[in-house]
Design a protein around this motif. Structure first.
Motif, mmCIF file in Angstrom:
data_model
loop_
_atom_site.group_PDB
_atom_site.id
_atom_site.type_symbol
_atom_site.label_atom_id
_atom_site.label_comp_id
_atom_site.label_asym_id
_atom_site.label_seq_id
_atom_site.Cartn_x
_atom_site.Cartn_y
_atom_site.Cartn_z
ATOM 1 N N PRO A 60 0.857 -1.094 0.000
ATOM 2 C CA PRO A 60 0.059 0.000 -0.065
ATOM 3 C C PRO A 60 0.813 1.248 -0.110
ATOM 4 O O PRO A 60 1.977 1.404 0.380
ATOM 5 N N ALA A 61 0.247 2.218 -0.531
ATOM 6 C CA ALA A 61 0.817 3.620 -0.363
ATOM 7 C C ALA A 61 0.489 4.315 0.717
ATOM 8 O O ALA A 61 -0.135 3.708 1.727
ATOM 9 N N ASP A 62 1.125 5.574 1.092
ATOM 10 C CA ASP A 62 0.927 6.184 2.321
ATOM 11 C C ASP A 62 -0.532 6.979 2.158
ATOM 12 O O ASP A 62 -1.212 7.263 3.037
ATOM 13 N N LEU A 63 -0.963 7.032 0.628
ATOM 14 C CA LEU A 63 -2.427 7.690 0.567
ATOM 15 C C LEU A 63 -2.645 7.279 -0.832
ATOM 16 O O LEU A 63 -1.825 7.437 -1.718
ATOM 17 N N GLY A 64 -4.004 7.247 -1.275
ATOM 18 C CA GLY A 64 -4.549 6.851 -2.355
ATOM 19 C C GLY A 64 -5.646 7.904 -3.032
ATOM 20 O O GLY A 64 -6.302 8.557 -2.089
ATOM 21 N N VAL A 65 -5.385 8.385 -4.226
ATOM 22 C CA VAL A 65 -6.308 9.329 -4.852
ATOM 23 C C VAL A 65 -7.125 8.506 -5.811
ATOM 24 O O VAL A 65 -6.598 8.186 -7.028
ATOM 25 N N PHE A 66 -8.266 8.235 -5.422
ATOM 26 C CA PHE A 66 -9.107 7.337 -6.750
ATOM 27 C C PHE A 66 -10.305 7.901 -7.361
ATOM 28 O O PHE A 66 -10.907 8.879 -6.813
ATOM 29 N N ASP A 67 -10.186 7.866 -8.643
ATOM 30 C CA ASP A 67 -11.373 8.228 -9.308
ATOM 31 C C ASP A 67 -12.477 7.158 -9.169
ATOM 32 O O ASP A 67 -12.432 6.061 -9.002
ATOM 33 N N ILE A 68 -13.793 7.704 -8.776
ATOM 34 C CA ILE A 68 -14.789 7.145 -8.675
ATOM 35 C C ILE A 68 -15.174 6.428 -9.879
ATOM 36 O O ILE A 68 -15.418 5.278 -10.188
ATOM 37 N N LYS A 69 -15.665 7.214 -10.930
ATOM 38 C CA LYS A 69 -16.202 6.534 -12.247
ATOM 39 C C LYS A 69 -15.008 5.998 -13.364
ATOM 40 O O LYS A 69 -14.192 6.809 -13.923
ATOM 41 N N MET A 70 -14.753 4.852 -13.079
ATOM 42 C CA MET A 70 -13.752 4.072 -14.136
ATOM 43 C C MET A 70 -14.409 2.821 -14.372
ATOM 44 O O MET A 70 -15.469 1.933 -13.704
ATOM 45 N N PRO A 71 -14.252 2.416 -15.650
ATOM 46 C CA PRO A 71 -14.808 1.291 -16.550
ATOM 47 C C PRO A 71 -14.310 0.056 -15.734
ATOM 48 O O PRO A 71 -12.909 -0.102 -15.005
#
Length: 253
Positions: A60-71
């Motif tokens: 794991p990273a220290d923090l994640g930035v995730f897009d919600i809308k992904m295929p």
């Protein structure tokens, strides 16, 4: 021609926080990664949820930035899978990005265990400020948990409000209220000194603690969201008062 995985473009650094960016928009991945690296972060880039899950579940990273809308596997499914994985992956802080500023998306994201939520289009400086705020909070929680000599932050009780900074928990009349890290910091600043007025600039300094270019009206948006969340628990909630032209204060009466 040999294809180089997208995350290989990250710059190595042993002591810098590692941020995992997951988005199917390559332009966003590249531009945000460049901005984060310029601020001293290390970035790992993933173009979809499936590849991110395989990598982050074990490392794991220290923090994640995730897009919600992904295929395929979207950001919500990715976060739920990581939270179910256990270990360090389950505790990784996450910020959600979405193209729609919809309350339903925010509610789903926070219910899934996200730490914050930013709607596209977004300011990269604002994203960086949110990342720093969440990492600070995570560091404080780890320090409190690992040091027997360092006392945990005291629980704040103000009338019907209870805030536990060490656990990032908020309750109103014993009903849980889910706040982002930024919202928590703003409410904490107001609740620590009931009746004392805090200006927008003072609240910005408390919430971000960085030299970032954020409009002071951003605080108004946060206050509206905080009020809306508390009114879901109590429609009569009016403990946060607006003093027009001055700022905000918490009334525990």
């Amino acid at each position: 021609m040999k294809t180089v995985p997208l995350w290989r473009y990250a710059l190595p650094a042993m002591t810098s926080p590692v941020i995992a960016l997951v988005d199917d928009d390559r332009n966003i991945l590249t531009s945000v990664s460049i901005a984060l690296q310029a601020e001293g972060f290390v970035t790992r880039l993933y173009p979809d949820g499936s590849s991110a899950l395989k990598a982050l579940a074990d490392n794991p990273a220290d923090l994640g930035v995730f897009d919600i809308k992904m295929p395929g596997m979207d950001g919500l499914s990715l976060l739920q899978a990581l939270r179910s994985a256990g270990g360090a992956a389950a505790a990784m802080p996450v910020i959600f990005l979405t193209s729609k500023d919809e309350e339903q998306d925010e509610a789903h994201g926070l219910a899934a265990g996200a730490d914050d939520y930013i709607a596209k289009p977004f300011s990269q400086r604002l994203l960086i400020a949110r990342i720093r705020a969440i990492l600070r909070r995570a560091d404080m929680n780890r320090s409190a948990a690992s040091s027997s000599e360092q006392p945990a932050e005291a629980v704040i009780e103000r009338g019907r409000l209870v805030m536990d900074p060490a656990r990032h928990q908020v309750g109103w009349d014993s009903k849980p209220v889910t706040l982002t890290v930024t919202e928590f910091l703003i409410l904490e600043a107001l609740a620590q000194r009931p009746g004392v007025v805090k200006s927008r600039n003072q609240l910005l300094d408390i919430a971000y603690q960085e030299d970032v270019f954020v409009d002071d009206r951003t605080i108004d948006s946060h206050i509206k969201r905080i009020r809306r969340k508390f009114r879901s628990a109590d429609p009569t909630f009016d403990a946060i008062e607006t003093l027009y032209g001055v700022g905000y204060r918490f009334n525990d009466g």
